[in-house]
Design a protein around this motif. Structure first.
Motif, PDB file in Angstrom:
ATOM      1  N   GLU A 171       2.216 -12.487   8.039  1.00  0.00           N
ATOM      2  CA  GLU A 171       3.067 -13.615   7.661  1.00  0.00           C
ATOM      3  C   GLU A 171       4.548 -13.335   7.903  1.00  0.00           C
ATOM      4  OE1 GLU A 171       2.161 -14.262   3.596  1.00  0.00           O
ATOM      5  OE2 GLU A 171       0.112 -14.975   3.953  1.00  0.00           O
ATOM      6  N   ARG A 197      -6.869  -4.749   4.210  1.00  0.00           N
ATOM      7  CA  ARG A 197      -7.002  -6.160   4.609  1.00  0.00           C
ATOM      8  C   ARG A 197      -5.885  -7.009   4.005  1.00  0.00           C
ATOM      9  NH1 ARG A 197     -11.823  -6.416   3.276  1.00  0.00           N
ATOM     10  NH2 ARG A 197     -12.810  -6.117   5.313  1.00  0.00           N
ATOM     11  N   GLN A 198      -5.576  -6.769   2.747  1.00  0.00           N
ATOM     12  CA  GLN A 198      -4.523  -7.535   2.071  1.00  0.00           C
ATOM     13  C   GLN A 198      -3.151  -7.241   2.662  1.00  0.00           C
ATOM     14  OE1 GLN A 198      -5.023  -6.438  -2.041  1.00  0.00           O
ATOM     15  NE2 GLN A 198      -6.777  -7.799  -2.353  1.00  0.00           N
ATOM     16  N   THR A 199      -2.891  -5.976   2.952  1.00  0.00           N
ATOM     17  CA  THR A 199      -1.600  -5.601   3.517  1.00  0.00           C
ATOM     18  C   THR A 199      -1.419  -6.206   4.908  1.00  0.00           C
ATOM     19  OG1 THR A 199      -1.583  -3.520   2.287  1.00  0.00           O
ATOM     20  CG2 THR A 199      -0.128  -3.670   4.197  1.00  0.00           C
ATOM     21  N   VAL A 212     -11.801  -3.649   9.704  1.00  0.00           N
ATOM     22  CA  VAL A 212     -10.727  -4.489   9.159  1.00  0.00           C
ATOM     23  C   VAL A 212      -9.724  -4.850  10.251  1.00  0.00           C
ATOM     24  CG1 VAL A 212      -8.755  -4.539   7.579  1.00  0.00           C
ATOM     25  CG2 VAL A 212     -10.937  -3.602   6.811  1.00  0.00           C
ATOM     26  N   MET A 218       0.825  -1.170   0.000  1.00  0.00           N
ATOM     27  CA  MET A 218       0.000   0.000   0.000  1.00  0.00           C
ATOM     28  C   MET A 218       0.874   1.239   0.000  1.00  0.00           C
ATOM     29  SD  MET A 218      -3.223   0.250   2.531  1.00  0.00           S
ATOM     30  CE  MET A 218      -2.182  -0.538   3.680  1.00  0.00           C
ATOM     31  N   ALA A 230      -2.777  -8.904   6.057  1.00  0.00           N
ATOM     32  CA  ALA A 230      -2.586 -10.351   5.904  1.00  0.00           C
ATOM     33  C   ALA A 230      -1.137 -10.675   5.559  1.00  0.00           C
ATOM     34  CB  ALA A 230      -3.523 -10.889   4.833  1.00  0.00           C
ATOM     35  N   LYS A 231      -0.538  -9.866   4.691  1.00  0.00           N
ATOM     36  CA  LYS A 231       0.849 -10.104   4.295  1.00  0.00           C
ATOM     37  C   LYS A 231       1.816  -9.787   5.433  1.00  0.00           C
ATOM     38  CE  LYS A 231       0.006  -9.299  -0.622  1.00  0.00           C
ATOM     39  NZ  LYS A 231       0.260  -8.390  -1.782  1.00  0.00           N
ATOM     40  N   GLN A 249     -10.338  -3.239   1.459  1.00  0.00           N
ATOM     41  CA  GLN A 249      -9.763  -4.447   0.877  1.00  0.00           C
ATOM     42  C   GLN A 249      -8.244  -4.332   0.763  1.00  0.00           C
ATOM     43  OE1 GLN A 249     -11.241  -7.241   0.551  1.00  0.00           O
ATOM     44  NE2 GLN A 249      -9.459  -8.296  -0.290  1.00  0.00           N
ATOM     45  N   GLU A 250      -7.783  -3.151   0.427  1.00  0.00           N
ATOM     46  CA  GLU A 250      -6.337  -2.937   0.326  1.00  0.00           C
ATOM     47  C   GLU A 250      -5.674  -3.063   1.692  1.00  0.00           C
ATOM     48  OE1 GLU A 250      -3.248   0.362  -1.615  1.00  0.00           O
ATOM     49  OE2 GLU A 250      -5.392   0.785  -1.482  1.00  0.00           O
TER      50      GLU A 250
END
Length: 334
Positions: free
Chosen positions: A152, A144-146, A114, A1, A148-149, A141-142
């Motif tokens: 990890e 949420r994706q960040t 989120v 992002m 999640a990454k 959504q952006e």
């Protein structure tokens, strides 16, 4: 992002006069945020969000802030209460940073939703937004994706998502680049010190690599310190000019002896800890570390700025530093 507004995550203000707010200040952004607020009498009580909103608006009005409607303020207050945040903390933070009220309630709902999904603690949600309000402008959504990454990514036991709640600039930096930077730093710092380094100095993950190397090389080659001392301090959160100025003030006053850790692994103990030298206020550093006056230090700061502009006279090993830095950049820069 990514966003060009990522550098806007900073600021300061005043505190609600009727609330004791336990404050923390981000070492990077300098933005002050509330860890937890409590009433001065320490009491707990059932509250009315409407009554507390009136109290908050009165406080803001006394500060000359009158542009936020009661309906909007009440809606945000109730949303934060529903997240489980104490009313004292809410009032402390909104009084400290009334600009947080300028964002639509829908944005607060999206962003907090989120972060709740991700398991972020409610108070840390408010802290993250206070440190970096542009989080409210990121599409759900952006974000949420960040998240999640980042979840990890781990350095030892340190989870990068946890780090991002107090250094939310990480949420605007591509996780792939963060992962690569961790590898680069891991080539310089052993695993036992890497997680400590990143926990204390999260900006090493987002600053330009040349900037990070400049600071590491100065502390290593000029100050004579090694990875353990660097990792245990927050020196790399500071500017290179700050690092040079603090060191040279002590060195020129005869208060810093450059250690030779290859001959004597304890030689650095003849000096103050790096954290004492770099991570303290100007007054504490001048008075307690250097045992000189803050005025003397301020005069020296001005002198160092002039020397930097004219060309530093104190880097006797500059050629060696530049060669070593070039090797690091060639090997690790991406």
């Amino acid at each position: 992002m990514r966003t060009k507004d990522a550098t806007l995550c900073y600021g300061q203000g005043n505190i609600h006069p009727l609330i004791i707010c336990h404050l923390n200040t981000s070492p990077v952004t300098k933005r002050t945020y509330c860890i937890e607020g409590r009433s001065k009498d320490g009491g707990e009580q059932i509250i009315s969000s409407e009554e507390r909103t009136t109290e908050l608006l009165n406080t803001l009005e006394n500060k000359g802030v009158t542009r936020y409607s009661r309906q909007h303020t009440l809606a945000l207050y109730q949303l934060l209460l529903d997240l489980g945040i104490k009313y004292q903390t809410i009032e402390s933070q909104l009084s400290e940073m009334p600009d947080l009220l300028s964002h639509p309630i829908s944005k607060w709902q999206d962003t907090s939703g989120v972060m709740v999904e991700a398991g972020v603690d409610s108070v840390k949600i408010l802290q993250s937004i206070a440190l970096c309000p542009i989080l409210l402008k990121v599409q759900p959504q952006e974000l949420r994706q960040t998240i999640a990454k980042l979840r990890e990514l781990k350095v030892g036991k340190l989870n990068l998502l946890t780090l991002a709640t107090r250094y939310p600039v990480l949420l605007f930096h591509p996780p792939k680049l963060i992962s690569q930077r961790i590898k680069n730093l891991g080539s310089i710092f052993p695993p036992s010190e890497l997680s400590m380094l990143i926990r204390n100095n999260p900006s090493v993950l987002t600053d330009k690599w040349t900037t990070v190397i400049d600071k590491i090389m100065y502390i290593h080659k000029v100050m004579g310190l090694e990875q353990p001392q660097i990792a245990s301090s927050r020196a790399l959160q500071k500017s290179l000019l700050h690092i040079k100025t603090r060191h040279q003030f002590l060195y020129r006053a005869g208060l810093y002896k450059t250690p030779d850790l290859l001959r004597d692994k304890h030689s650095h103990r003849h000096n103050h800890k790096l954290s004492d030298i770099m991570d303290t206020s100007d007054a504490l550093f001048a008075n307690k570390v250097a045992h000189l006056t803050e005025l003397e230090y301020q005069v020296f700061c001005n002198m160092i700025v002039e020397e930097e502009e004219d060309g530093s006279p104190y880097a006797d090993s500059e050629d060696e530093i530049e060669d070593l830095k070039a090797n690091y950049l060639k090997k690790y820069d991406r």
